[in-house]
Scaffold this active site. Structure first.
Site, short mmCIF file in Angstrom:
data_model
loop_
_atom_site.label_atom_id
_atom_site.label_comp_id
_atom_site.label_asym_id
_atom_site.label_seq_id
_atom_site.Cartn_x
_atom_site.Cartn_y
_atom_site.Cartn_z
N ASP A 163 -13.52 35.55 -3.87
CA ASP A 163 -13.27 34.49 -4.85
C ASP A 163 -11.92 34.74 -5.52
OD1 ASP A 163 -13.43 32.51 -6.80
OD2 ASP A 163 -14.70 33.74 -8.12
N ASN A 211 -10.59 32.04 -7.76
CA ASN A 211 -10.44 31.16 -8.93
C ASN A 211 -11.50 31.39 -10.00
OD1 ASN A 211 -12.67 30.03 -7.76
ND2 ASN A 211 -11.77 28.02 -7.39
N ASP A 257 -14.84 31.25 -10.01
CA ASP A 257 -16.04 30.42 -10.14
C ASP A 257 -17.28 31.07 -9.53
OD1 ASP A 257 -15.49 30.18 -7.45
OD2 ASP A 257 -15.46 27.98 -7.42
N ASP A 259 -13.51 31.51 -1.47
CA ASP A 259 -12.70 30.33 -1.16
C ASP A 259 -11.68 30.67 -0.08
OD1 ASP A 259 -10.63 31.75 -2.70
OD2 ASP A 259 -11.65 30.99 -4.48
N ASP A 285 -22.59 25.16 16.36
CA ASP A 285 -23.88 25.43 15.76
C ASP A 285 -24.98 24.69 16.52
OD1 ASP A 285 -25.36 26.49 13.31
OD2 ASP A 285 -25.83 24.35 13.15
N GLU A 333 -23.95 28.47 20.00
CA GLU A 333 -25.15 29.16 19.53
C GLU A 333 -26.37 28.52 20.19
OE1 GLU A 333 -27.60 29.80 15.34
OE2 GLU A 333 -26.61 27.90 15.80
#
Length: 546
Positions: free
Chosen positions: A24, A26, A28, A32, A203, A273
């Site tokens: 992270d 920022n 929060d 990110d 996926d 997958e």
């Protein structure tokens, strides 16, 4: 060496990043894209070839981004398209390829396609999802189940029909029988190809099509092959033989369309997958053979609790017998299963030993390999309280099945900092347990005996030996619980023997097999004596054959 040719993916080492838990920047409490960019030097230092990014697209995050509402934009919690471009440029500058996670079997119910489709039975996208009338008594069209619990159908009062969902009710399944849907999906793929991504992890690649006749699935008859089931015992999903809700023959033609699009670009790849229970390897064989569909696939076969010579040999040998012209990707961990150190180790003291042994085995197998963030630190599965859970799967089946949050906890970077340096926020989206913080990157960075150092050394060894990138692999028969095989390319022929048991063992060299000398492999210290290789418990040996 992987990375220098059009088939750079063959034998490549791929590192999976789960963006919300990586770094992270920022404050929060969520990882990110800028955080990934910041930590790219760590990834590059491992000696991997590519990064697989779990979804970062716009999403309501009901399933942590695997419910996409816009395939062509970045969710604000992760940043912007410009942040993605910056990250990709920085990765490429370090020699790292970028593979992104395409979740196209279903969308979010907040995707504009579904909002339009559910509005009426006669709008332009009315047939873009799998809709069906109820039975006369109002019940669902058939007996299909959702992996996340309950029926695989949800009633919509506006259309007065059911729609199919293999996962959450907020993840409606696209109707791939409609060519317009295929075209729209491929257009989003082209968006990222034009942006410069190097490949796609697909996926649930065998879930794209369901049976047109919507026939009931038969009951599953348990047998010894159930190790490949892709649902926990507590989930009734495993009680069905999923003949009709996935893995339909029409999928082959769509995968050919997908490959044809990729082949218009240079040096791109796909890894699919496949979750198909005991049939997984057979499905993989169909999807990677012929050179006109997927480049490679992986299954859940090595993502279970079994870390034995017999199991690994059976999986690899089965694939090699079934597929002569295709490629496989092996992994012991990912974002959907308990971390393999916890699955394989019987005691806490065994964890670093198992972590080192597992990467030694994985790096020696024929195929590409995928590593999951944090396994290079030997991270165990996190034990979380119910109130800390974020995974809807775990919340639904608690306490019989605790879900996937235990393998998704934030990456520990600096042991002495709050949240192990993952975030400056007061609270991170999932907690960082103390036992994981103690295994942080900075704690292992300069330790010559650490799991992190072993990973770097092992991957460097793999790169230095062409036989390990794409050489042939042949098992050596033994009546002992040992994993023995050769890897060969050109004049180089290596012998590997692994003892995955808790007892010392001795491997007698077969007649005609002569070891020219031991090869210096990190952590593999077996000894040759009198025509036999002596192996300590949980250890291995590598030698050059004459």
């Amino acid at each position: 060496m992987a990375g220098k040719t059009a088939d750079w993916w063959r034998g490549a080492v791929i590192y999976q990043v789960y963006p919300r838990s990586f770094q992270d920047t920022n404050g929060d409490g969520l990882g990110d894209l800028k955080g990934i960019t910041r930590r790219l030097p760590h990834i590059a230092s491992l000696g991997v070839d590519a990064i697989w990014l779990s979804p970062f697209f716009k999403s309501p995050m009901a399933d942590m981004g695997y419910d996409v509402s816009d395939y062509c934009d970045v969710d604000p919690i992760f940043g912007t398209l410009e942040d993605f471009d910056e990250m990709m440029r920085a990765a490429h500058a370090l020699g790292l390829k970028i593979i992104i996670d395409q979740v196209i079997s279903h969308t979010s119910d907040q995707h504009p396609w579904f909002i339009e489709s559910r509005a009426s039975r006669n709008n332009p996208k009315s047939d873009w999802y799998v809709w069906a009338d109820p039975k006369r008594d109002g019940t669902a069209p058939n007996n299909w189940l959702s992996i996340f619990g309950g029926p695989g159908w949800e009633w919509d009062g506006v259309r007065r029909q059911y729609y199919q969902h293999n996962f959450l009710t907020s993840q409606p399944d696209l109707n791939f029988h409609n060519k317009e849907v295929q075209d729209a999906v491929l257009k989003t793929v082209k968006f990222w190809l034009d942006r410069g991504v190097d490949g796609f992890r697909l996926d649930t690649v065998n879930y794209y099509f369901c049976d047109k006749l919507l026939r009931d699935n038969p009951a599953h008859e348990p047998d010894e092959s159930d190790a490949g089931l892709d649902a926990p015992d507590s989930n009734p999903y495993g009680m069905q033989n999923h003949l009709y809700d996935k893995t339909q023959p029409e999928n082959i033609d769509f995968l050919k369309r997908f490959r044809a699009l990729l082949d218009q670009y240079e040096d791109r790849t796909t890894v699919g997958e496949v979750g198909d229970g005991a049939r997984s390897l057979k499905t993989v064989a169909a999807y990677v053979s012929g050179g006109d569909k997927l480049h490679m696939c992986y299954t859940f076969d090595l993502l279970g609790p079994d870390f034995t010579a017999a199991h690994i040999r059976n999986c690899v040998d089965t694939f090699q017998r079934m597929v002569k012209d295709g490629w496989v990707c092996w992994a012991f961990s990912n974002h959907d299963v308990n971390r393999h150190v916890s699955r394989f180790a019987k005691t806490e003291a065994e964890r670093p030993v198992i972590a080192k042994l597992a990467i030694s085995v994985l790096a020696a197998l024929r195929g590409s390999i995928c590593l999951y963030q944090g396994e290079e630190l030997g991270l165990p599965e996190a034990e979380l309280a119910f109130e800390d859970l974020r995974d809807p799967y775990g919340i639904r089946f608690w306490p019989a099945f605790k879900g996937r949050d235990g393998c998704r906890t934030p990456m520990p970077w600096e042991a002495a900092k709050a949240h192990a340096g993952f975030t400056s926020a007061e609270k991170s989206w999932l907690p960082v347990p103390y036992e994981q913080a103690a295994l942080s990157v900075d704690a292992q960075q300069t330790d010559s005996n650490s799991v992190l150092t072993h990973y770097r050394q092992t991957l460097e060894f793999r790169k230095q030996h062409p036989a390990l990138i794409d050489g042939d692999m042949e098992f050596i028969g033994t009546n002992q619980d040992l994993l023995a095989f050769t890897r060969q390319k050109g004049e180089e022929k290596l012998l590997f023997v692994f003892n995955l048991t808790r007892e010392a063992a001795e491997f007698k060299l077969p007649a005609g097999v002569k070891v020219a000398g031991a090869v210096a492999v990190p952590g593999l210290k077996g000894e040759v004596s009198g025509g036999a290789i002596k192996l300590a418990p949980l250890s291995g040996y590598c030698g050059a054959l004459a």
